[in-house]
Design a protein around this motif. Structure first.
Motif, PDB file in Angstrom:
ATOM      1  N   VAL A   1       0.750  -1.166   0.201  1.00 37.43           N
ATOM      2  CA  VAL A   1      -0.008  -0.185   0.134  1.00 37.43           C
ATOM      3  C   VAL A   1       0.899   1.485   0.129  1.00 37.43           C
ATOM      4  CG1 VAL A   1      -1.623   1.394   1.487  1.00 37.43           C
ATOM      5  CG2 VAL A   1      -2.058  -1.173   1.078  1.00 37.43           C
ATOM      6  N   ARG A   2       1.948   1.281   0.758  1.00 41.35           N
ATOM      7  CA  ARG A   2       2.714   2.325   0.790  1.00 41.35           C
ATOM      8  C   ARG A   2       3.446   2.866  -0.566  1.00 41.35           C
ATOM      9  NH1 ARG A   2       4.306   0.277   5.996  1.00 41.35           N
ATOM     10  NH2 ARG A   2       6.287  -0.482   4.971  1.00 41.35           N
ATOM     11  N   GLU A   3       3.898   1.598  -1.245  1.00 41.09           N
ATOM     12  CA  GLU A   3       4.882   1.695  -2.365  1.00 41.09           C
ATOM     13  C   GLU A   3       4.080   2.015  -3.663  1.00 41.09           C
ATOM     14  OE1 GLU A   3       6.812  -1.893  -2.608  1.00 41.09           O
ATOM     15  OE2 GLU A   3       8.089  -1.589  -0.620  1.00 41.09           O
ATOM     16  N   LYS A   4       2.836   1.630  -3.677  1.00 45.66           N
ATOM     17  CA  LYS A   4       1.999   1.850  -4.951  1.00 45.66           C
ATOM     18  C   LYS A   4       1.123   3.074  -4.706  1.00 45.66           C
ATOM     19  CE  LYS A   4      -0.120   0.646  -8.900  1.00 45.66           C
ATOM     20  NZ  LYS A   4      -1.100   1.483  -8.851  1.00 45.66           N
ATOM     21  N   GLU A   5       1.320   4.216  -5.394  1.00 48.16           N
ATOM     22  CA  GLU A   5       0.152   5.288  -5.309  1.00 48.16           C
ATOM     23  C   GLU A   5      -1.002   4.983  -6.258  1.00 48.16           C
ATOM     24  OE1 GLU A   5       2.115   8.951  -6.480  1.00 48.16           O
ATOM     25  OE2 GLU A   5       3.712   8.878  -4.923  1.00 48.16           O
ATOM     26  N   GLY A   6      -2.096   5.505  -5.772  1.00 46.94           N
ATOM     27  CA  GLY A   6      -3.246   5.314  -6.755  1.00 46.94           C
ATOM     28  C   GLY A   6      -4.034   3.933  -6.407  1.00 46.94           C
ATOM     29  N   ASP A   7      -5.222   3.454  -6.990  1.00 50.13           N
ATOM     30  CA  ASP A   7      -5.789   2.487  -6.544  1.00 50.13           C
ATOM     31  C   ASP A   7      -5.227   1.161  -6.773  1.00 50.13           C
ATOM     32  OD1 ASP A   7      -7.931   4.049  -5.878  1.00 50.13           O
ATOM     33  OD2 ASP A   7      -8.997   4.033  -7.591  1.00 50.13           O
ATOM     34  N   LEU A   8      -5.354   0.169  -5.938  1.00 50.72           N
ATOM     35  CA  LEU A   8      -4.980  -1.126  -6.011  1.00 50.72           C
ATOM     36  C   LEU A   8      -6.108  -2.074  -5.929  1.00 50.72           C
ATOM     37  CD1 LEU A   8      -1.870  -1.021  -3.363  1.00 50.72           C
ATOM     38  CD2 LEU A   8      -1.657  -1.996  -5.808  1.00 50.72           C
ATOM     39  N   SER A   9      -6.215  -3.094  -6.898  1.00 47.58           N
ATOM     40  CA  SER A   9      -7.106  -4.057  -6.859  1.00 47.58           C
ATOM     41  C   SER A   9      -6.871  -5.033  -5.875  1.00 47.58           C
ATOM     42  CB  SER A   9      -7.325  -4.594  -8.083  1.00 47.58           C
ATOM     43  OG  SER A   9      -6.445  -5.521  -8.498  1.00 47.58           O
ATOM     44  N   ASN A  10      -7.988  -5.840  -5.491  1.00 44.30           N
ATOM     45  CA  ASN A  10      -7.698  -6.969  -4.556  1.00 44.30           C
ATOM     46  C   ASN A  10      -6.738  -7.808  -5.095  1.00 44.30           C
ATOM     47  OD1 ASN A  10      -9.767  -5.916  -2.377  1.00 44.30           O
ATOM     48  ND2 ASN A  10     -11.234  -6.526  -3.927  1.00 44.30           N
ATOM     49  N   ARG A  11      -6.824  -8.117  -6.304  1.00 43.35           N
ATOM     50  CA  ARG A  11      -5.840  -9.114  -6.867  1.00 43.35           C
ATOM     51  C   ARG A  11      -4.675  -8.544  -6.819  1.00 43.35           C
ATOM     52  NH1 ARG A  11      -7.437 -12.856 -10.472  1.00 43.35           N
ATOM     53  NH2 ARG A  11      -9.230 -11.853 -11.076  1.00 43.35           N
ATOM     54  N   GLU A  12      -4.269  -7.068  -7.261  1.00 45.71           N
ATOM     55  CA  GLU A  12      -2.899  -6.789  -7.172  1.00 45.71           C
ATOM     56  C   GLU A  12      -2.475  -7.042  -5.794  1.00 45.71           C
ATOM     57  OE1 GLU A  12      -2.260  -3.122 -10.025  1.00 45.71           O
ATOM     58  OE2 GLU A  12      -4.159  -3.148  -9.081  1.00 45.71           O
ATOM     59  N   VAL A  13      -3.336  -6.505  -4.573  1.00 45.54           N
ATOM     60  CA  VAL A  13      -2.591  -6.471  -3.249  1.00 45.54           C
ATOM     61  C   VAL A  13      -2.229  -7.837  -2.880  1.00 45.54           C
ATOM     62  CG1 VAL A  13      -3.348  -6.434  -0.792  1.00 45.54           C
ATOM     63  CG2 VAL A  13      -4.249  -4.746  -2.576  1.00 45.54           C
ATOM     64  N   VAL A  14      -2.738  -9.001  -3.252  1.00 42.98           N
ATOM     65  CA  VAL A  14      -2.509 -10.240  -3.071  1.00 42.98           C
ATOM     66  C   VAL A  14      -1.127 -10.564  -3.782  1.00 42.98           C
ATOM     67  CG1 VAL A  14      -3.203 -12.789  -3.060  1.00 42.98           C
ATOM     68  CG2 VAL A  14      -4.746 -10.990  -2.263  1.00 42.98           C
ATOM     69  N   VAL A  15      -1.349 -10.361  -5.318  1.00 42.77           N
ATOM     70  CA  VAL A  15      -0.118 -10.788  -5.864  1.00 42.77           C
ATOM     71  C   VAL A  15       1.091 -10.011  -5.458  1.00 42.77           C
ATOM     72  CG1 VAL A  15       0.951 -10.656  -8.300  1.00 42.77           C
ATOM     73  CG2 VAL A  15      -1.447 -11.256  -8.037  1.00 42.77           C
ATOM     74  N   ARG A  16       1.180  -8.754  -5.306  1.00 41.26           N
ATOM     75  CA  ARG A  16       2.192  -8.212  -4.776  1.00 41.26           C
ATOM     76  C   ARG A  16       2.714  -8.551  -3.305  1.00 41.26           C
ATOM     77  NH1 ARG A  16       3.126  -2.618  -7.183  1.00 41.26           N
ATOM     78  NH2 ARG A  16       1.821  -2.543  -9.102  1.00 41.26           N
ATOM     79  N   ALA A  17       1.837  -8.893  -2.438  1.00 41.44           N
ATOM     80  CA  ALA A  17       2.223  -9.231  -1.131  1.00 41.44           C
ATOM     81  C   ALA A  17       2.936 -10.742  -1.303  1.00 41.44           C
ATOM     82  CB  ALA A  17       0.978  -9.485  -0.358  1.00 41.44           C
ATOM     83  N   ARG A  18       2.477 -11.269  -2.153  1.00 36.28           N
ATOM     84  CA  ARG A  18       2.889 -12.576  -2.551  1.00 36.28           C
ATOM     85  C   ARG A  18       4.494 -12.629  -2.794  1.00 36.28           C
ATOM     86  NH1 ARG A  18       0.217 -17.723  -5.251  1.00 36.28           N
ATOM     87  NH2 ARG A  18      -1.225 -18.255  -3.467  1.00 36.28           N
ATOM     88  N   LYS A  19       4.670 -11.276  -3.662  1.00 33.56           N
ATOM     89  CA  LYS A  19       6.045 -11.285  -3.973  1.00 33.56           C
ATOM     90  C   LYS A  19       7.029 -10.775  -2.978  1.00 33.56           C
ATOM     91  CE  LYS A  19       4.905 -10.344  -9.099  1.00 33.56           C
ATOM     92  NZ  LYS A  19       4.753  -9.489 -10.127  1.00 33.56           N
ATOM     93  N   VAL A  20       6.388 -10.096  -2.333  1.00 36.68           N
ATOM     94  CA  VAL A  20       6.997  -9.309  -1.137  1.00 36.68           C
ATOM     95  C   VAL A  20       7.664 -10.560  -0.192  1.00 36.68           C
ATOM     96  CG1 VAL A  20       6.962  -7.839   1.155  1.00 36.68           C
ATOM     97  CG2 VAL A  20       6.119  -7.227  -1.083  1.00 36.68           C
ATOM     98  N   LEU A  21       6.596 -11.399   0.095  1.00 38.47           N
ATOM     99  CA  LEU A  21       7.036 -12.440   1.104  1.00 38.47           C
ATOM    100  C   LEU A  21       7.981 -13.484   0.537  1.00 38.47           C
ATOM    101  CD1 LEU A  21       3.432 -13.007   2.592  1.00 38.47           C
ATOM    102  CD2 LEU A  21       5.471 -12.179   3.776  1.00 38.47           C
TER     103      LEU A  21
END
Length: 314
Positions: free
Chosen positions: A265-285
């Motif tokens: 959430v901090r790194e991406k400005e603007g809207d994030l979809s639910n799918r994007e949040v999960v995909v990006r969180a997977r990559k972070v982990l």
């Protein structure tokens, strides 16, 4: 004049202090999320209820208190409202013979008093949600995949995933799970009833506030009603564990999934979809070396809807 759309949240952090099940980052997770909800997503502080088991907590996260807070939020919702539940704490799996599957399991979260809240309870909440409102659940707990019973899998066990490795961090890692046998032993020590049926213990201790999963003749009434506005972001798959990270004196403890979502959430400005949040969180982990895979369960439409955005008019 159109009624003001509301953003309402219930945030629950269970650290289980001074017990064998103690965690360290769960309260930090929900306090950080509260700040994010206000600053990034436009929630009013007065519409956010926080339940923790901190020593100075005014309301403990017992099973009854959590369910009452969620019921108040859901029953007070109107079309266009955004509801959010963030849970950080232990999860578990309950053996079930539902549909004749001997080895089937049900998912549950573990409040501070062990009055389990199961996938069926979350299904019931989603089923009674006002048309046009949305209800997002983020569960940073073990076995959290599928925590809304019968919600459609968008990103989960059937998705292609790459297994991670042992955590690269220098923190002490604790898994956010309490084995079913340990819960059963704890409850039986309180009830003194000789039975291996966990439902009997929960009903004996908590009566009508026990999960619907153990109430008589409740299951048939709680089938999924088709595409709905329930949205689950889980910290891991149903057969995986989620990590609680404790850096000791070196820094602040946190849940790995909660922290990953905060980073996204901090790194991406603007809207994030639910799918994007999960995909990006997977990559972070994965980049951090964690062997857990966040999942997304919701309707096709909500998979690409904005995370914590107001539902679209139909």
């Amino acid at each position: 004049m159109e009624a003001q759309k509301k953003r309402v949240a219930v945030l629950v952090g269970c650290n289980y202090p001074n017990t064998a099940n103690e965690l360290h980052g769960c309260i930090n997770d929900v306090l950080a999320m509260k700040e994010t909800l206000v600053k990034r997503f436009g929630f009013d502080d007065s519409n956010i209820e926080v339940l923790t088991d901190a020593p100075n907590s005014c309301k403990l996260p017992t099973g009854a208190n959590i369910k009452q807070a969620l019921a108040n939020m859901v029953d007070g919702a109107k079309a266009g409202d955004v509801l959010y539940f963030h849970y950080s704490g232990h999860g578990t799996r309950i053996p079930s013979k539902k549909h004749g599957q001997t080895f089937h399991h049900e998912e549950a979260i573990v409040p501070c008093d062990f009055n389990l809240i199961t996938d069926l309870d979350f299904r019931q909440l989603v089923n009674r949600l006002a048309k046009g409102a949305s209800f997002t659940i983020l569960s940073d707990s073990c076995h959290s995949g599928g925590l809304i019973d019968k919600e459609k899998e968008q990103i989960g066990p059937s998705s292609s995933v790459q297994k991670g490795s042992t955590s690269k961090t220098c923190y002490t890692l604790t898994h956010k799970t309490i084995p079913y046998d340990s819960i059963q032993q704890h409850l039986s020590s309180l009830t003194k009833v000789i039975t291996t049926d966990i439902g009997t213990h929960l009903l004996e201790l908590f009566g009508s506030s026990a999960s619907l999963r153990f109430q008589t003749a409740s299951h048939a009434l709680l089938e999924a009603l088709g595409p709905d506005e329930g949205i689950l972001l889980s910290g891991c798959q149903a057969d995986e564990t989620s990590a609680d990270m404790n850096p000791g004196v070196a820094g602040k403890a946190y849940g790995a999934f909660s922290n990953a979502v905060e980073m996204v959430v901090r790194e991406k400005e603007g809207d994030l979809s639910n799918r994007e949040v999960v995909v990006r969180a997977r990559k972070v982990l994965q980049g951090q070396g964690f062997d857990q895979h966040p999942c997304l369960y919701c309707s096709d439409e909500n998979a690409d809807a904005t995370f914590l955005g107001h539902p679209q008019k139909t």
